[in-house]
Design a protein around this motif. Structure first.
Motif, PDB file in Angstrom:
ATOM      1  N   ASP A 119     110.553 -25.544 -18.949  1.00 33.97           N
ATOM      2  CA  ASP A 119     110.091 -24.467 -18.075  1.00 33.97           C
ATOM      3  C   ASP A 119     109.134 -23.521 -18.792  1.00 33.97           C
ATOM      4  N   TYR A 120     109.405 -23.252 -20.066  1.00 38.03           N
ATOM      5  CA  TYR A 120     108.648 -22.215 -20.762  1.00 38.03           C
ATOM      6  C   TYR A 120     107.161 -22.531 -20.836  1.00 38.03           C
ATOM      7  N   GLN A 121     106.802 -23.782 -21.052  1.00 36.02           N
ATOM      8  CA  GLN A 121     105.390 -24.130 -21.188  1.00 36.02           C
ATOM      9  C   GLN A 121     104.608 -23.756 -19.935  1.00 36.02           C
ATOM     10  N   VAL A 122     105.129 -24.125 -18.770  1.00 36.17           N
ATOM     11  CA  VAL A 122     104.410 -23.811 -17.534  1.00 36.17           C
ATOM     12  C   VAL A 122     104.429 -22.309 -17.264  1.00 36.17           C
ATOM     13  N   CYS A 123     105.505 -21.617 -17.673  1.00 39.63           N
ATOM     14  CA  CYS A 123     105.562 -20.164 -17.472  1.00 39.63           C
ATOM     15  C   CYS A 123     104.523 -19.455 -18.332  1.00 39.63           C
ATOM     16  N   VAL A 124     104.357 -19.893 -19.584  1.00 37.35           N
ATOM     17  CA  VAL A 124     103.354 -19.294 -20.464  1.00 37.35           C
ATOM     18  C   VAL A 124     101.959 -19.484 -19.881  1.00 37.35           C
ATOM     19  N   GLU A 125     101.679 -20.676 -19.390  1.00 44.49           N
ATOM     20  CA  GLU A 125     100.355 -20.944 -18.818  1.00 44.49           C
ATOM     21  C   GLU A 125     100.129 -20.140 -17.540  1.00 44.49           C
ATOM     22  N   THR A 126     101.181 -20.002 -16.738  1.00 43.31           N
ATOM     23  CA  THR A 126     101.072 -19.201 -15.519  1.00 43.31           C
ATOM     24  C   THR A 126     100.779 -17.746 -15.853  1.00 43.31           C
ATOM     25  N   HIS A 127     101.487 -17.206 -16.834  1.00 41.72           N
ATOM     26  CA  HIS A 127     101.255 -15.815 -17.235  1.00 41.72           C
ATOM     27  C   HIS A 127      99.812 -15.621 -17.704  1.00 41.72           C
ATOM     28  N   ARG A 128      99.295 -16.562 -18.460  1.00 46.89           N
ATOM     29  CA  ARG A 128      97.911 -16.452 -18.928  1.00 46.89           C
ATOM     30  C   ARG A 128      96.941 -16.414 -17.758  1.00 46.89           C
ATOM     31  N   ASN A 129      97.191 -17.220 -16.741  1.00 50.15           N
ATOM     32  CA  ASN A 129      96.321 -17.211 -15.567  1.00 50.15           C
ATOM     33  C   ASN A 129      96.395 -15.882 -14.832  1.00 50.15           C
ATOM     34  N   TYR A 130      97.609 -15.311 -14.744  1.00 48.01           N
ATOM     35  CA  TYR A 130      97.743 -13.992 -14.134  1.00 48.01           C
ATOM     36  C   TYR A 130      96.961 -12.945 -14.932  1.00 48.01           C
ATOM     37  N   ALA A 131      97.127 -12.975 -16.258  1.00 49.10           N
ATOM     38  CA  ALA A 131      96.495 -11.972 -17.112  1.00 49.10           C
ATOM     39  C   ALA A 131      94.973 -12.097 -17.101  1.00 49.10           C
ATOM     40  N   ALA A 132      94.469 -13.306 -16.915  1.00 47.30           N
ATOM     41  CA  ALA A 132      93.024 -13.526 -16.909  1.00 47.30           C
ATOM     42  C   ALA A 132      92.376 -13.189 -15.573  1.00 47.30           C
ATOM     43  N   GLY A 133      93.178 -12.887 -14.565  1.00 47.05           N
ATOM     44  CA  GLY A 133      92.630 -12.632 -13.244  1.00 47.05           C
ATOM     45  C   GLY A 133      92.178 -13.891 -12.538  1.00 47.05           C
ATOM     46  N   ALA A 134      92.730 -15.036 -12.968  1.00 43.34           N
ATOM     47  CA  ALA A 134      92.303 -16.325 -12.411  1.00 43.34           C
ATOM     48  C   ALA A 134      93.049 -16.712 -11.147  1.00 43.34           C
ATOM     49  N   TYR A 135      94.073 -15.923 -10.766  1.00 49.63           N
ATOM     50  CA  TYR A 135      94.948 -16.313  -9.661  1.00 49.63           C
ATOM     51  C   TYR A 135      95.063 -15.195  -8.641  1.00 49.63           C
ATOM     52  N   THR A 136      95.030 -15.555  -7.361  1.00 47.67           N
ATOM     53  CA  THR A 136      95.388 -14.635  -6.280  1.00 47.67           C
ATOM     54  C   THR A 136      96.611 -15.211  -5.565  1.00 47.67           C
ATOM     55  N   SER A 137      97.397 -14.360  -4.961  1.00 45.65           N
ATOM     56  CA  SER A 137      98.705 -14.746  -4.432  1.00 45.65           C
ATOM     57  C   SER A 137      98.624 -15.888  -3.434  1.00 45.65           C
ATOM     58  N   GLY A 138      99.449 -16.918  -3.663  1.00 45.20           N
ATOM     59  CA  GLY A 138      99.508 -18.075  -2.781  1.00 45.20           C
ATOM     60  C   GLY A 138     100.780 -18.086  -1.958  1.00 45.20           C
ATOM     61  N   PRO A 139     100.945 -19.085  -1.072  1.00 44.27           N
ATOM     62  CA  PRO A 139     102.084 -19.121  -0.152  1.00 44.27           C
ATOM     63  C   PRO A 139     103.348 -19.638  -0.821  1.00 44.27           C
ATOM     64  N   LEU A 140     104.497 -19.157  -0.325  1.00 45.90           N
ATOM     65  CA  LEU A 140     105.801 -19.613  -0.797  1.00 45.90           C
ATOM     66  C   LEU A 140     106.402 -20.578   0.221  1.00 45.90           C
ATOM     67  N   SER A 141     107.029 -21.633  -0.285  1.00 42.10           N
ATOM     68  CA  SER A 141     107.622 -22.663   0.559  1.00 42.10           C
ATOM     69  C   SER A 141     108.852 -22.129   1.287  1.00 42.10           C
ATOM     70  N   GLY A 142     108.853 -22.278   2.619  1.00 44.37           N
ATOM     71  CA  GLY A 142     110.030 -21.894   3.389  1.00 44.37           C
ATOM     72  C   GLY A 142     111.232 -22.762   3.087  1.00 44.37           C
ATOM     73  N   ARG A 143     110.996 -23.987   2.627  1.00 46.14           N
ATOM     74  CA  ARG A 143     112.107 -24.887   2.326  1.00 46.14           C
ATOM     75  C   ARG A 143     112.694 -24.630   0.944  1.00 46.14           C
ATOM     76  N   HIS A 144     111.840 -24.455  -0.065  1.00 45.56           N
ATOM     77  CA  HIS A 144     112.320 -24.446  -1.444  1.00 45.56           C
ATOM     78  C   HIS A 144     112.282 -23.085  -2.131  1.00 45.56           C
ATOM     79  N   GLU A 145     111.564 -22.103  -1.573  1.00 46.01           N
ATOM     80  CA  GLU A 145     111.352 -20.868  -2.327  1.00 46.01           C
ATOM     81  C   GLU A 145     111.979 -19.642  -1.679  1.00 46.01           C
ATOM     82  N   ARG A 146     113.118 -19.856  -0.994  1.00 48.01           N
ATOM     83  CA  ARG A 146     113.868 -18.721  -0.451  1.00 48.01           C
ATOM     84  C   ARG A 146     114.349 -17.807  -1.584  1.00 48.01           C
ATOM     85  N   GLY A 147     114.733 -18.401  -2.701  1.00 51.26           N
ATOM     86  CA  GLY A 147     115.193 -17.601  -3.833  1.00 51.26           C
ATOM     87  C   GLY A 147     114.090 -16.739  -4.407  1.00 51.26           C
TER      88      GLY A 147
END
Length: 349
Positions: free
Chosen positions: A307-335
């Motif tokens: 998990d950590y590898q993808v989390c580190v890469e995700t954080h870098r994308n957030y910090a770089a301004g490379a990402y805008t908020s996307g949709p959450l899955s109604g089936r899998h992302e209730r949590g």
């Protein structure tokens, strides 16, 4: 949607978006989280059995603020900030240990296990120090099912924070499990990035191919409840997990094994760094069962490191301004929805 509302009842077609990535990378947001979430909530310390005897202590870090619990000579368990009243040095090293007087390593001020200042050597008498004016600052403690929690400035009781979790685990023989192993693993990402990841199984096929092969993923289910998120999936033969994973507000987890469990606390030390502190518990602590226990311990750590590898890469994308908020899955992302709604409510954003 209120924080204690179940998310099974989201209206058909209603779309939720991921949180603003700025909430994950701005230092001022982390300071608000420290004040509004971590200072006010009950934080898992570890097994209460670590403090069964007089003089035993357990010291942890809560989002950068050090605290400890200690069993006094009078048998009373007390909690304090792990900070000397003189110049702010740390008194006790993190982890479990045993001591008599609590002696500051900086200028040798010493405190009793009641928090009372005992002596301030070589301080001088002009003016003299008045011990009663400088006790250690107290921290609240509470226990549940053999687990010890601390709170710096709680806004509710531990039972209220746990919500419906006690009912969820009412039939689990937690008190019969003994603490055996600990582990701390770290990664360079915001604590919410990892929590978003933990409270959904949507990422399992892509991130955990071995784990994916060991469960019936089509039957994977995520539900949000008052105080916690539950994930379940039927395990296949050979999986050390029992097929039930829990996350509790704001930052601790509990996963079940055959004959045991682990708990972890997701602890941010800065806006871009997180430590995850694990405790493992088993019913069978005999030497002959060590291999089976280590399969669960090392298997757990192997999964979370994926998990950590993808989390580190995700954080870098957030910090770089490379990402805008996307949709959450109604089936899998209730949590994820539940966790993020609690964040929005706590921070009032």
């Amino acid at each position: 949607m209120p924080a204690d509302t179940r998310h099974d009842d989201v209206l058909p077609g209603q779309q939720y978006l991921n949180l603003d990535p700025g909430l994950y990378i701005r230092p001022e947001v982390f300071q608000e989280e420290r004040a509004r979430i971590f200072n006010r909530s009950w934080q898992l310390m570890g097994p209460a059995s670590d403090l069964a005897q007089s003089g035993q202590y357990l010291a942890i870090d809560i989002a950068g603020i050090p605290v400890f619990a200690i069993r006094g000579r009078d048998g009373v368990l007390r909690g304090f900030r792990n900070v000397c009243r003189h110049r702010g040095a740390k008194l006790l090293a993190d982890g479990a240990g045993k001591c008599g007087l609590i002696v500051c390593p900086y200028h040798k001020w010493s405190f009793a296990d009641t928090g009372r200042l005992v002596q301030a050597p070589w301080y001088g008498k002009d003016p003299a120090i008045i011990p009663e004016d400088w006790p250690l600052e107290p921290v609240s403690l509470a226990q549940w099912r053999g687990l010890l929690f601390a709170a710096i400035d709680p806004v509710e009781s531990l039972q209220d924070q746990l919500g419906d979790l006690p009912e969820e685990l009412a039939d689990e023989p937690m008190e019969s499990y003994q603490a055996t192993d600990t582990a701390t693993v770290s990664f360079d990402a915001n604590w919410k990035v990892y929590t978003d990841n933990f409270v959904e199984g949507y990422h399992i096929p892509g991130t955990h191919p071995g784990f994916f092969a060991a469960i019936d993923f089509e039957a994977f289910a995520t539900t949000a409840h008052k105080g916690y998120v539950k994930m379940t999936a039927p395990p296949k033969d050979g999986l050390f997990y029992r097929g039930k994973w829990l996350w509790m507000w704001p930052n601790w987890t509990l996963s079940l094994f055959d004959g045991g469990m682990n708990v972890s606390r997701i602890n941010p030390t800065s806006v871009g760094h997180t430590d995850q502190h694990y405790h493992f518990f088993f019913a069978d602590t005999a030497p002959a069962a060590e291999e089976a226990r280590q399969k669960s311990v090392q298997g757990t750590l192997a999964v979370v490191r994926e998990d950590y590898q993808v989390c580190v890469e995700t954080h870098r994308n957030y910090a770089a301004g490379a990402y805008t908020s996307g949709p959450l899955s109604g089936r899998h992302e209730r949590g994820v929805q539940y966790f993020q709604e609690r964040i929005v409510q706590a921070l009032d954003v």
